[in-house]
Design an enzyme around this catalytic site. Structure first.
Site, PDB file in Angstrom:
ATOM      1  N   HIS A  18     -50.430 -33.540  -5.473  1.00 37.56           N
ATOM      2  CA  HIS A  18     -50.370 -32.834  -4.293  1.00 37.56           C
ATOM      3  C   HIS A  18     -49.211 -31.761  -4.326  1.00 37.56           C
ATOM      4  O   HIS A  18     -48.120 -32.244  -4.190  1.00 37.56           O
ATOM      5  CB  HIS A  18     -50.310 -33.767  -3.132  1.00 37.56           C
ATOM      6  CG  HIS A  18     -50.459 -32.868  -1.975  1.00 37.56           C
ATOM      7  ND1 HIS A  18     -49.241 -32.874  -0.856  1.00 37.56           N
ATOM      8  CD2 HIS A  18     -51.502 -32.214  -1.168  1.00 37.56           C
ATOM      9  CE1 HIS A  18     -49.924 -32.369   0.285  1.00 37.56           C
ATOM     10  NE2 HIS A  18     -51.110 -31.880  -0.162  1.00 37.56           N
ATOM     11  N   HIS A  60     -48.108 -23.225   0.434  1.00 37.70           N
ATOM     12  CA  HIS A  60     -48.882 -23.831   1.351  1.00 37.70           C
ATOM     13  C   HIS A  60     -48.931 -23.250   2.501  1.00 37.70           C
ATOM     14  O   HIS A  60     -50.013 -23.103   3.255  1.00 37.70           O
ATOM     15  CB  HIS A  60     -48.225 -25.407   1.594  1.00 37.70           C
ATOM     16  CG  HIS A  60     -48.939 -26.146   2.609  1.00 37.70           C
ATOM     17  ND1 HIS A  60     -48.525 -25.746   4.173  1.00 37.70           N
ATOM     18  CD2 HIS A  60     -49.913 -26.912   2.676  1.00 37.70           C
ATOM     19  CE1 HIS A  60     -49.403 -26.836   4.619  1.00 37.70           C
ATOM     20  NE2 HIS A  60     -50.210 -27.266   3.811  1.00 37.70           N
TER      21      HIS A  60
HETATM   22  O1  G3P Z   1     -55.700 -30.130   0.262  1.00 41.42           O
HETATM   23  C1  G3P Z   1     -55.389 -31.522   0.569  1.00 41.42           C
HETATM   24  C2  G3P Z   1     -54.235 -31.434   1.500  1.00 41.42           C
HETATM   25  O2  G3P Z   1     -53.217 -30.868   0.479  1.00 41.42           O
HETATM   26  C3  G3P Z   1     -54.494 -30.598   2.729  1.00 41.42           C
HETATM   27  O3  G3P Z   1     -53.563 -30.559   3.478  1.00 41.42           O
HETATM   28  O4  G3P Z   1     -52.009 -29.215   4.500  1.00 41.42           O
HETATM   29  O5  G3P Z   1     -51.244 -30.375   2.423  1.00 41.42           O
HETATM   30  O6  G3P Z   1     -53.186 -28.496   2.241  1.00 41.42           O
HETATM   31  P1  G3P Z   1     -52.374 -29.429   3.167  1.00 41.42           P
HETATM   32 CA    CA Z   2     -53.730 -28.545   0.157  1.00 40.98          CA
END
Ligand code: G3P
Ligand code: CA
Length: 263
Positions: A18, A60
Site C-alpha cells: 500500500h 495520495h
Molecule cells: O486503495 C486502497 C486504499 O488505498 C484506499 O484508501 O486513502 O489509502 O487511497 P487510500
Molecule cells: Ca489507494
C-alpha cells in the site's frame, strides 16, 4: 496437512504493498515501491493525481502539504515545480524510528518513471484519485498503460468512484477493475450492489474495520475478489484470511508475508 487451518489457502492471498512499503519508507516514492517488491508484495499500489500541465504523478493527497515540503493543490502546480520538492524528509520527521538519511530529498515520481523503473510485467494496482477534479484522467492513464505495453493480465485499476471505473471499462474492457468502498458503520453487501459492481469490476476493496465474516463470504461466494485496506497488524491479517479475503492492502508487506508463511 490441513491441520494448520488457514495456512492451507494462505498462498492464494494477494499481498498489496500500500503506497509501496509505506510503513518503512516515504509513501509513493520509488524507494518505497522497491521495498514493497523486496518485502514480497505482489502488487505496487499507486495513487494518481494530475499536475497543472496534465502529467500523472504518484501521490495520495490532492494537496502537496502532507508528503512534500510544498503547499497547495497538485492541480495548481506544474510537474517541473513538483519535481523541485522533497518527498522524503516529512517521513523522517514523523517517524524518527524508521528514518534514514537517504529518504531526505526523494522526489515525487511520475507514472512514466514508475513504469520505466519496474517494467511492463510488474504488478501495478493503480487508483484514480479524485477523478472529478481531473477530467481525462482515465484516458491519460490508459494512454500510459498502452505506451509502455503494461501487461494487463496483472494490472488492476481501482477507484472509490464508480463513474471513473465505468469510464475505464468503456474505454478498455480488458483492464481489470476493483471498486473501493468506504464504510463508516458496520457494512453489509446487497445483491443489488453485487450485481451492479459485477457489470464492470472483478473485485471490491472495502475498509477493513467495518466488515465481518458474512460480508467477506458474500463477496467471495458471488465470485468477486475482496481486498480490504489498510491492514497493518498481524492478528487482523490472520482474521481476514480466516474469513476468506482474497487479498490485503498493507503498509507492511513483510508482515503479511510472515503471516502467510505461518510465522
Ligand atoms: O486503495 C486502497 C486504499 O488505498 C484506499 O484508501 O486513502 O489509502 O487511497 P487510500
Ligand atoms: Ca489507494
Amino acid at each position: 496437512s490441513l491441520s494448520a487451518g488457514a495456512s492451507s489457502h494462505n498462498k492464494d492471498i494477494t499481498n498489496v504493498a500500500h503506497r509501496g512499503a509505506s510503513g518503512h519508507a516515504p509513501e509513493h516514492t520509488i524507494t518505497a515501491y522497491k521495498m514493497g517488491e523486496q518485502m514480497h508484495g505482489d502488487y505496487i499500489e499507486i495513487d494518481l493525481q494530475m499536475t497543472k500541465d496534465g502529467q500523472l504523478i504518484a501521490m495520495h493527497d490532492e494537496t502537496l502539504d502532507r508528503t512534500t515540503n510544498g503547499t497547495g493543490e497538485v492541480k495548481d502546480h506544474t510537474l517541473a515545480e513538483i519535481k523541485q520538492l522533497d518527498a522524503g524528509s516529512w517521513f523522517n520527521e514523523k517517524y524518527p524510528e524508521m528514518a534514514k538519511p537517504e529518504y531526505a530529498g526523494l522526489k515525487v515520481p511520475t507514472l512514466d518513471e514508475v513504469f520505466q523503473t519496474f517494467g511492463k510485467n510488474a504488478n501495478y494496482y493503480i487508483e484514480t484519485k479524485s477523478p472529478e477534479v481531473y477530467p481525462g484522467m482515465e484516458q491519460a492513464l490508459l494512454d500510459k498503460i498502452n505506451q509502455y505495453g503494461i501487461n494487463k493480465d496483472t494490472l488492476l485499476v481501482q477507484s472509490f468512484s464508480a463513474e471513473s471505473l465505468i469510464k475505464m471499462h468503456d474505454l478498455d474492457p480488458s483492464v481489470n477493475l476493483v471498486q473501493l468502498m468506504w464504510y463508516t458503520s458496520p457494512a453489509a453487501l446487497s445483491d443489488a450492489e453485487i450485481t451492479a459492481v459485477k457489470q464492470y469490476a472483478m473485485g471490491i476493496g472495502p475498509n477493513s474495520s467495518m466488515i465481518d465474516k458474512e460480508y467477506v463470504q458474500k463477496a467471495v461466494n458471488s465470485g468477486l475478489e475482496i481486498h480490504p485496506y489498510t491492514v497493518n497488524e498481524k492478528e487482523e491479517m490472520q482474521k481476514l484470511i480466516d474469513w476468506g479475503v482474497t487479498g490485503i492492502f498493507t503498509n507492511f508487506p513483510d508482515r503479511l508475508n510472515e503471516v502467510l508463511k505461518g510465522k
